[in-house]
Design an enzyme around this catalytic site. Structure first.
Site, PDB file in Angstrom:
ATOM      1  N   LYS A   9       0.852  -1.186   0.000  1.00 31.36           N
ATOM      2  CA  LYS A   9       0.000   0.000   0.000  1.00 31.36           C
ATOM      3  C   LYS A   9       0.891   1.240   0.000  1.00 31.36           C
ATOM      4  CE  LYS A   9      -3.758  -2.038   2.736  1.00 31.36           C
ATOM      5  NZ  LYS A   9      -4.846  -1.971   1.748  1.00 31.36           N
TER       6      LYS A   9
ATOM      7  N   ARG B 171      -9.791 -12.090   1.367  1.00 29.54           N
ATOM      8  CA  ARG B 171     -10.619 -13.130   0.749  1.00 29.54           C
ATOM      9  C   ARG B 171      -9.918 -14.482   0.757  1.00 29.54           C
ATOM     10  NH1 ARG B 171     -11.058  -9.773  -4.738  1.00 29.54           N
ATOM     11  NH2 ARG B 171     -10.863  -8.136  -3.168  1.00 29.54           N
TER      12      ARG B 171
HETATM   13  N1  BES Z   1      -7.901  -4.274   4.196  1.00 32.41           N
HETATM   14  C1  BES Z   1      -8.145  -3.811   2.894  1.00 32.41           C
HETATM   15  C2  BES Z   1      -9.490  -3.116   2.722  1.00 32.41           C
HETATM   16  C3  BES Z   1      -9.722  -1.867   3.553  1.00 32.41           C
HETATM   17  C4  BES Z   1      -9.605  -0.636   2.966  1.00 32.41           C
HETATM   18  C5  BES Z   1     -10.120  -1.952   4.857  1.00 32.41           C
HETATM   19  C6  BES Z   1      -9.856   0.503   3.681  1.00 32.41           C
HETATM   20  C7  BES Z   1     -10.366  -0.798   5.606  1.00 32.41           C
HETATM   21  C8  BES Z   1     -10.240   0.422   4.992  1.00 32.41           C
HETATM   22  C9  BES Z   1      -8.107  -4.976   1.892  1.00 32.41           C
HETATM   23  O1  BES Z   1      -7.301  -6.042   2.234  1.00 32.41           O
HETATM   24  C10 BES Z   1      -7.596  -4.435   0.601  1.00 32.41           C
HETATM   25  O2  BES Z   1      -6.511  -3.953   0.589  1.00 32.41           O
HETATM   26  N2  BES Z   1      -8.406  -4.513  -0.423  1.00 32.41           N
HETATM   27  C11 BES Z   1      -8.045  -4.037  -1.691  1.00 32.41           C
HETATM   28  C12 BES Z   1      -8.487  -5.082  -2.711  1.00 32.41           C
HETATM   29  C13 BES Z   1      -8.000  -4.815  -4.092  1.00 32.41           C
HETATM   30  C14 BES Z   1      -6.512  -5.025  -4.171  1.00 32.41           C
HETATM   31  C15 BES Z   1      -8.725  -5.778  -5.002  1.00 32.41           C
HETATM   32  C16 BES Z   1      -8.753  -2.719  -1.953  1.00 32.41           C
HETATM   33  O3  BES Z   1      -9.912  -2.593  -1.555  1.00 32.41           O
HETATM   34  O4  BES Z   1      -8.141  -1.821  -2.494  1.00 32.41           O
HETATM   35 ZN    ZN Z   2      -5.284  -5.821   1.659  1.00 34.23          ZN
END
Ligand code: BES
Ligand code: ZN
Ligand code: ZN
Length: 468
Positions: free
Chosen positions: A249, A324
């Protein structure tokens, strides 16, 4: 939780009180001086619905209730700041409006506002309020249930607020065991070897970059003669910290709140805690796969193909779509319980948070009855549910050229394709709750506090109470 709710048979004397009423005529019998009455009447004319009378050695708080339970919780929150400033230790709430659910909502707002996470301060400054006595038409069982759901919410908030520097996956299991002993639910923890034996390839893949081993936690509340033989299974995402892994991230902002990525599992722990404290007559199982997600020399990589607990192969195209993967293993493990219903909770997608923000929970599933019941509970406790479509076509986006499916959908409908990925691992009535928006708040948000909100506990507890 060091705030105790108890039933009060008599009106207290010389002690701070909240008088809940619909209008001033409800409290006509309460002995008030001429000046006090004048003050209340003129405040009402100015459309104030919360008034304070200072009687020097105690306070009277007069609250005019609307019939909107959330407004009542919010007015309790407003009052809490005065109660806290004045260092009031004990309070009796007297329900002159003769409306049990409104009175309970008021106490709920007050009690949830009293939450603090002080562990890491050198100078702790705890709220003084330790006891709320309630003089109302309800029963002590009503208060025990409310106390249980508030304690469960506190538990979930504490777990989310713990930083990753403390709450690694193994430490999480230790804490879950402690909470199980405290509330009375049983806890079994699978360590890495057992997780390998079970071929939980999703959990193992996400854990590859970690310094700590993963855990798989099984929480169970099974009273004698429970109403349901087949359990209700709750599955929670237990990513104790999400850096994104090799699909890192961006550091600016997006990572600072990622200790909240176990918020779904914290809601499961908090719910089991509440259910056990309230001794609900139901079989409930909680499943929590736990690990952090981070890059290292050994971390799983985009392009990897992994084999999941149910034997399906998955092409990993983004290591940040890790939730997931660990949930899929837990959902396929859930089959062995022949569950009546499975509900998962997860801070799963930024897409869900972008869609509706902090104002509610994004939901989808194939179990219309459970969805309707959850929506009704959500409206009651104001942890509202926005349902998204769950059409078959969305599955197209998960097709891989090398494996059974990929862990990344297309550029659109990210919350739904994540849900569809999970559904692939289920064969029972299934509901998915994405709490990425409301699980955590950087800034104070009414009685929901700052940091972990504990969302999901009051929702599920209310839902389970209806099944009881
Ligand atoms: N933990 C994150 C989602 C999240 C985002 C939780 C903001 C709380 C606040 C999750 O694991 C993630 O990073 N999801 C990605 C998925 C994408 C790579 C398909 C996302 O939502 O960007
Ligand atoms: Zn994630
Ligand atoms: Zn995540």
């Amino acid at each position: 939780m060091d705030l105790l709710l108890s039933l009060s048979k008599q009106l207290p004397k010389q002690e701070s009180m909240v008088l809940l009423c619909k209008s001033l005529s409800d409290i006509a019998d309460f002995s008030l001086s001429k000046d006090e009455k004048y003050y209340l009447e003129s405040s009402i004319k100015k459309e104030q619905n919360s008034m304070i009378i200072n009687r020097y050695d105690y306070y009277l708080f007069i609250v005019i209730c609307s019939d909107d339970l959330e407004k009542i919780r919010l007015s309790a929150h407003d009052l809490h700041s005065t109660i806290s400033k004045e260092k009031i230790k004990s309070l009796t709430v007297v329900d002159y409006s003769k409306n049990k659910s409104e009175c309970l909502a008021f106490i709920e707002g007050l009690a949830l506002s009293n939450y603090q996470f002080l562990k890491y301060f050198s100078n702790k400054n705890p709220h003084a309020l330790k006891s709320i006595k309630v003089h109302f038409e309800g029963s002590s069982e009503d208060l025990q249930h409310l106390q249980a759901s508030i304690m469960g919410t506190y538990v979930a908030r504490d777990l989310v607020n713990e930083p990753f520097s403390y709450l690694t996956a193994p430490q999480y299991s230790i804490d879950i065991k402690r909470l199980g002993k405290e509330a009375g639910f049983s806890v079994k923890v699978f360590q890495k070897n057992k997780i390998k034996d079970l071929k939980m390839g999703g959990l193992l893949a996400v854990n590859k970059g970690s310094m700590d081993p993963p855990t798989f936690n099984i929480l169970e509340w099974k009273p004698n003669g429970a109403k349901n033989e087949a359990p209700i299974v709750l599955v929670g995402k237990g990513i104790v910290y999400d850096t994104g892994g090799l699909s890192l991230k961006p550091t600016a902002n997006s990572m600072d709140m990622m200790k909240c990525d176990m918020g779904g599992s914290a809601a499961v722990v908090g719910t089991l805690y509440a259910v056990a404290k309230a001794k609900l007559n139901l079989n409930v199982v909680g499943l929590i796969p736990a690990t952090d997600n981070r890059p290292s020399g050994n971390a799983y990589a985009p392009g990897d193909v992994i084999t999941m607990h149910n034997g399906s192969s998955v092409e990993v195209l983004n290591t940040d779509a890790e939730g997931r993967l660990i949930l899929a293993d837990a959902l396929s493990y859930a089959k062995k319980y022949n569950p009546k219903i499975v509900i998962d909770l997860a801070t799963l997608t930024g897409a869900a948070a972008r869609a509706i923000g902090k104002q509610g929970i994004v939901a989808m599933g194939n179990d219309t009855e459970t969805m309707a019941e959850l929506k009704a509970s959500g409206n009651k406790v104001h942890e509202r549910i926005a349902e998204l479509p769950f059409w078959e076509e969305y599955k197209e986006d998960l097709k891989s050229s090398i494996a059974d499916l990929k862990n990344l959908g297309g550029p659109e409908a990210g919350a739904i394709t994540a849900g569809k990925f999970l559904e692939h691992f289920t064969d029972y009535p299934y509901t998915h709750l994405d709490i990425a928006g409301p699980a955590f708040t950087r800034h104070p948000l009414n009685f929901r506090g700052q940091g972990g909100t504990g969302i999901g506990v009051r929702l599920l507890f209310d839902y389970l109470k209806q099944q009881n």
